[in-house]
Design a protein around this motif. Structure first.
Motif, PDB file in Angstrom:
ATOM      1  N   PHE A 155       0.856  -1.193   0.000  1.00 49.60           N
ATOM      2  CA  PHE A 155       0.000   0.000   0.000  1.00 49.60           C
ATOM      3  C   PHE A 155       0.892   1.243   0.000  1.00 49.60           C
ATOM      4  N   THR A 156       0.511   2.267  -0.768  1.00 50.39           N
ATOM      5  CA  THR A 156       1.270   3.514  -0.734  1.00 50.39           C
ATOM      6  C   THR A 156       0.960   4.245   0.564  1.00 50.39           C
ATOM      7  N   LYS A 157       1.942   5.022   1.062  1.00 49.76           N
ATOM      8  CA  LYS A 157       1.798   5.732   2.333  1.00 49.76           C
ATOM      9  C   LYS A 157       1.681   7.230   2.070  1.00 49.76           C
ATOM     10  N   PRO A 158       0.870   7.940   2.788  1.00 48.54           N
ATOM     11  CA  PRO A 158       0.010   7.469   3.872  1.00 48.54           C
ATOM     12  C   PRO A 158      -1.322   6.901   3.375  1.00 48.54           C
ATOM     13  N   ASP A 213     -11.838  11.118  13.803  1.00 46.42           N
ATOM     14  CA  ASP A 213     -10.743  10.148  13.877  1.00 46.42           C
ATOM     15  C   ASP A 213      -9.976  10.128  12.546  1.00 46.42           C
ATOM     16  N   CYS A 214     -10.737  10.149  11.459  1.00 51.51           N
ATOM     17  CA  CYS A 214     -10.139  10.166  10.120  1.00 51.51           C
ATOM     18  C   CYS A 214      -9.252  11.406   9.974  1.00 51.51           C
ATOM     19  N   HIS A 215      -9.783  12.550  10.397  1.00 52.25           N
ATOM     20  CA  HIS A 215      -9.053  13.816  10.272  1.00 52.25           C
ATOM     21  C   HIS A 215      -7.754  13.782  11.091  1.00 52.25           C
ATOM     22  N   ILE A 216      -7.873  13.359  12.358  1.00 51.44           N
ATOM     23  CA  ILE A 216      -6.695  13.351  13.247  1.00 51.44           C
ATOM     24  C   ILE A 216      -5.600  12.436  12.677  1.00 51.44           C
ATOM     25  N   ASN A 217      -6.010  11.217  12.275  1.00 52.41           N
ATOM     26  CA  ASN A 217      -5.027  10.260  11.742  1.00 52.41           C
ATOM     27  C   ASN A 217      -4.430  10.746  10.436  1.00 52.41           C
ATOM     28  N   TRP A 257       4.628  11.370   6.885  1.00 51.15           N
ATOM     29  CA  TRP A 257       5.223  10.833   5.654  1.00 51.15           C
ATOM     30  C   TRP A 257       5.813  11.930   4.767  1.00 51.15           C
ATOM     31  N   THR A 258       5.339  13.171   4.943  1.00 51.40           N
ATOM     32  CA  THR A 258       5.961  14.280   4.211  1.00 51.40           C
ATOM     33  C   THR A 258       7.351  14.523   4.777  1.00 51.40           C
ATOM     34  N   LEU A 259       7.472  14.491   6.115  1.00 53.02           N
ATOM     35  CA  LEU A 259       8.782  14.672   6.760  1.00 53.02           C
ATOM     36  C   LEU A 259       9.755  13.575   6.304  1.00 53.02           C
ATOM     37  N   VAL A 260       9.236  12.354   6.148  1.00 51.75           N
ATOM     38  CA  VAL A 260      10.090  11.232   5.745  1.00 51.75           C
ATOM     39  C   VAL A 260      10.392  11.281   4.235  1.00 51.75           C
ATOM     40  N   GLN A 261       9.313  11.398   3.446  1.00 47.55           N
ATOM     41  CA  GLN A 261       9.485  11.279   1.995  1.00 47.55           C
ATOM     42  C   GLN A 261      10.088  12.533   1.356  1.00 47.55           C
ATOM     43  N   LYS A 262       9.688  13.709   1.850  1.00 46.07           N
ATOM     44  CA  LYS A 262      10.208  14.950   1.251  1.00 46.07           C
ATOM     45  C   LYS A 262      11.272  15.611   2.111  1.00 46.07           C
ATOM     46  N   GLY A 263      11.169  15.410   3.424  1.00 46.16           N
ATOM     47  CA  GLY A 263      12.101  16.082   4.329  1.00 46.16           C
ATOM     48  C   GLY A 263      13.342  15.260   4.643  1.00 46.16           C
ATOM     49  N   ALA A 296      -9.961  15.428  -0.573  1.00 48.02           N
ATOM     50  CA  ALA A 296     -11.089  15.348   0.372  1.00 48.02           C
ATOM     51  C   ALA A 296     -11.344  13.894   0.774  1.00 48.02           C
ATOM     52  N   LEU A 297     -11.089  12.967  -0.137  1.00 47.80           N
ATOM     53  CA  LEU A 297     -11.247  11.535   0.178  1.00 47.80           C
ATOM     54  C   LEU A 297     -10.385  11.167   1.388  1.00 47.80           C
ATOM     55  N   HIS A 298      -9.152  11.699   1.404  1.00 44.68           N
ATOM     56  CA  HIS A 298      -8.245  11.364   2.508  1.00 44.68           C
ATOM     57  C   HIS A 298      -8.581  12.139   3.777  1.00 44.68           C
TER      58      HIS A 298
END
Ligand SMILES: Nc1nc2c(ncn2[C@@H]2O[C@H](COP(=O)(O)OP(=O)(O)OP(=O)(O)O)[C@@H](O)[C@H]2O)c(=O)[nH]1
Ligand SMILES: [Mg+2]
Ligand SMILES: [Mg+2]
Length: 297
Positions: free
Chosen positions: A70-73, A178-182, A190-196, A232-234
């Motif tokens: 699965f792609t992250k996040p 819950d969806c929003h918080i997660n 994943w931005t910090l990991v993948q881009k940062g 918006a889906l995410h």
């Protein structure tokens, strides 16, 4: 032949009665003597007038998502497959008025006046879970194409009853919050990991103790990402609703003493509609007044 011989040898009664005695207490009773075991079954009828919510959640999807790449996040194939499976549940089972899904979970709300399966919790829950699981496998290839399904996934289920419209709305709000918080956390992580270029341990450290505003700020100031513009889906998850529409088909009809002719026939149909919007505020409920029934039913 053999039966005939036995019959004439010992007579029907002497031959068959010892055999039937295992099943009947007396010749007049229609039930077997084993029937009493039914009384061990417990009554799990859901209280009347309550909305019945069945929530499913993928078993050990942390591992399942890793093993299936699965792609992250967020993996849109996985989310699409979850939604397709939930749609199949709505189409095949009666009385579901709204469904809400995010991550590896989906909640299905049965209308409060539903009498489907006499409101038996176990029947409702197992039908939802099995229809969902088999659809997940059935439609896997449509979403994951070359990625094979490595082992059979499963979903746990629970039933919760909500007696008021407020309770039901709060339940759905809870899942969407819950969806929003997660999703906010996962997006920054994943931005910090993948881009940062941070390691996962460093990203985790960086986010320790941060509030939503801090996370939005990291995305905006360091990565030029406005969280509100993310999919918006995410951010909101998926809402499934019934939408009515008119369908016109051409039918060949024959009137008495007349030629057969083609006649347009219009029927009111319903189909499942996907929405990715806020369900916490008033607007959604004002725009969809048919979902909730009166509290004083
Ligand atoms: N990469 C990725 N992982 C996802 C996605 N959706 C769900 N997951 C994974 O699925 C997990 C779902 O969380 P939970 O339901 O709390 O945990 P679980 O591993 O399924 O464990 P149980 O539900 O307790 O059996 C997430 O933590 C992710 O690891 C996705 O779109 N992408
Ligand atoms: Mg899970
Ligand atoms: Mg989950």
């Amino acid at each position: 032949m053999l039966i005939g011989k036995l019959w004439s040898f010992s007579g029907p009664r002497s031959y068959f009665v010892p055999f039937f005695r295992h099943f009947y207490n007396s010749p007049n009773m229609a039930k077997s003597k084993f029937e009493y075991v039914r009384s061990f079954e417990t009554d799990d009828t859901c209280l009347r007038n309550c909305y019945i919510v069945v929530r499913l959640d993928g078993r050990n999807f942390h591992k399942f998502s890793e093993q299936h790449g699965f792609t992250k996040p967020n993996d849109n194939r996985a989310l699409g497959l979850m939604t397709r499976s939930a749609q199949s549940v709505m189409e095949e089972l009666e009385d579901i008025i709204i469904a809400y899904g995010q991550s590896d979970e989906f909640s299905f709300v049965f209308k409060r006046t539903s009498n489907w399966f006499k409101r038996r919790a176990s029947k409702l829950m197992t039908h939802v879970a099995s229809q969902f699981s088999s659809s997940y496998v059935f439609y896997w290839k449509e979403y994951f194409e070359e990625q094979p399904l490595l082992y059979p996934p499963s979903f746990d289920g629970r039933v919760v009853l909500y007696p008021t419209n407020r309770n039901l709305r709060d339940y759905l709000s809870w899942r969407q919050a819950d969806c929003h918080i997660n999703n906010l956390y996962n997006t920054v992580f994943w931005t910090l990991v993948q881009k940062g270029g941070l390691t996962t341990a460093q990203a985790e450290d960086r986010l320790k103790g941060t509030l939503a505003a801090d996370k939005n700020e990291i995305l905006f100031s360091e990565f030029d990402i406005n969280y509100n513009n993310e999919s918006a889906l995410h951010r909101k998850g998926t809402i499934l609703l019934w939408k009515k529409h008119e369908e016109t088909v051409i039918r060949r009809m024959k009137q008495p003493n007349a030629e057969e002719k083609e006649v347009p026939v219009t029927r009111s149909k319903r189909r499942v509609e996907n929405l990715y919007c806020d369900i916490i505020g008033e607007q959604f409920w004002e725009e969809h007044p048919d979902i909730l029934e009166e509290d004083n039913c």
